[in-house]
Design a protein around this motif. Structure first.
Motif, PDB file in Angstrom:
ATOM      1  N   TYR A 107       0.828  -1.207   0.000  1.00  0.00           N
ATOM      2  CA  TYR A 107       0.000   0.000   0.000  1.00  0.00           C
ATOM      3  C   TYR A 107       0.863   1.257   0.000  1.00  0.00           C
ATOM      4  O   TYR A 107       2.047   1.225   0.353  1.00  0.00           O
ATOM      5  CB  TYR A 107      -0.885   0.016   1.256  1.00  0.00           C
ATOM      6  CG  TYR A 107      -2.208  -0.688   1.082  1.00  0.00           C
ATOM      7  CD1 TYR A 107      -2.260  -1.973   0.579  1.00  0.00           C
ATOM      8  CD2 TYR A 107      -3.400  -0.052   1.421  1.00  0.00           C
ATOM      9  CE1 TYR A 107      -3.479  -2.621   0.416  1.00  0.00           C
ATOM     10  CE2 TYR A 107      -4.615  -0.700   1.264  1.00  0.00           C
ATOM     11  CZ  TYR A 107      -4.648  -1.977   0.762  1.00  0.00           C
ATOM     12  OH  TYR A 107      -5.857  -2.614   0.600  1.00  0.00           O
ATOM     13  N   ASP A 139       2.761  -0.499   4.156  1.00  0.00           N
ATOM     14  CA  ASP A 139       2.405   0.736   3.469  1.00  0.00           C
ATOM     15  C   ASP A 139       3.693   1.573   3.354  1.00  0.00           C
ATOM     16  O   ASP A 139       4.348   1.855   4.360  1.00  0.00           O
ATOM     17  CB  ASP A 139       1.341   1.499   4.274  1.00  0.00           C
ATOM     18  CG  ASP A 139       0.805   2.712   3.542  1.00  0.00           C
ATOM     19  OD1 ASP A 139      -0.413   2.779   3.329  1.00  0.00           O
ATOM     20  OD2 ASP A 139       1.606   3.610   3.187  1.00  0.00           O
ATOM     21  N   ALA A 145      -0.851  -0.664   6.852  1.00  0.00           N
ATOM     22  CA  ALA A 145      -2.239  -0.269   6.593  1.00  0.00           C
ATOM     23  C   ALA A 145      -3.126  -1.496   6.703  1.00  0.00           C
ATOM     24  O   ALA A 145      -2.646  -2.628   6.745  1.00  0.00           O
ATOM     25  CB  ALA A 145      -2.345   0.317   5.180  1.00  0.00           C
TER      26      ALA A 145
END
Ligand code: IPE
Length: 257
Positions: A107, A139, A145
């Motif tokens: 992410y 992330d 995330a």
């Protein structure tokens, strides 16, 4: 071919940590097998993920090393739930293969940047049933995330040959206000222009129904039929997979589709 998301509220008891709804899970996997349809199965985390993810503020990304324990625990717990789902699928006669998001996605600022949909396609071609689930992932900006099952549904909806995306929840569909509120009306159809009362209480780290509507609209944009149905009522998933009418909500890109 169909995309199915078994919501965490159907296969777990969301109010009690790590509590499986075994009866519902085994019935739903039998319905999938009985339909004879080819599917990619996604499942939510329910009480195997949301409670600790919220406590550890995982949705906001890295704030301090104290969160690592929560990260590890949530990852372990959602895998435990995934193992229950794999057992139920095997019991129903299907041949599942588990694809944990933390191994196939990265992410950036809470949005899926890298994803490997080819893995799903290749396993499908081989004749197996790919299974993935809500997870904690890397992330690039925020450290980590939450990858929800709804994100996976949108990401997979652009694969070739997907006819329907079915969200299996614990209510009949999407209501114009919280379903337990007096006068709540089931919305038969939602389009980008529908007036949707989204003042529902959203305790989930991934935003509950509002997110479902947003992702549903993104999926419908790919010309995939999106249905939200009640998985606690016997037979609805099987019927929906066979393309038969069942109570629920259809999300369409436009009402002329
Ligand atoms: C959430 O996944 C994942 C974690 C909290 C780790 P989902 O958002 O898809 O789960 P449900 O369906 O709401 O339980």
């Amino acid at each position: 071919m169909h995309l199915i998301k078994l919501g965490g509220s159907v296969i777990t008891d969301k109010s009690s940590e790590k509590t499986l709804r075994k009866g519902a899970l085994y019935r739903l996997t039998k319905e999938i097998a009985a339909s004879g349809e080819k599917v990619i199965l996604i499942h939510g985390a329910g009480s195997f993920g949301h409670i600790l993810a919220k406590e550890g503020k995982l949705n906001g990304g890295f704030q301090g090393e104290w969160q690592f324990e929560y990260f590890s625990k949530v990852q372990k717990d959602v895998r435990e739930l995934n193992l229950y789902v794999l057992s139920a699928l095997l019991d129903a006669g299907l041949r599942p293969v588990s694809l944990p998001p933390s191994m196939i996605t990265i992410y950036k600022n809470g949005v899926m940047e890298h994803f490997v949909p080819d893995i799903f396609e290749l396993y499908l071609e081989l004749g197996m049933t790919p299974v993935s689930f809500g997870d904690v992932v890397l992330d690039k900006e925020k450290g980590f995330a939450i990858c929800s099952g709804d994100h996976l549904m949108s990401a997979l909806s652009s694969l070739k040959g997907i006819e329907t995306a079915i969200f299996v929840t614990d209510v009949d569909g999407i209501y114009d206000r919280p379903p337990d509120e007096k006068g709540a009306k089931l919305m038969k159809e939602i389009t980008p222009n529908s007036e949707i009362a989204t003042k529902m209480l959203n305790e989930d780290v991934t935003g509950g129904m509002k997110e479902k509507i947003r992702h549903g609209l993104l999926i419908a944009e790919n010309r995939v039929r999106v249905r939200v149905i009640n998985g606690l009522v016997e037979g609805r998933l099987e019927k929906a997979l066979k393309g038969e009418p069942v109570a629920g909500t259809e999300i369409r890109w436009s009402s002329h589709d």
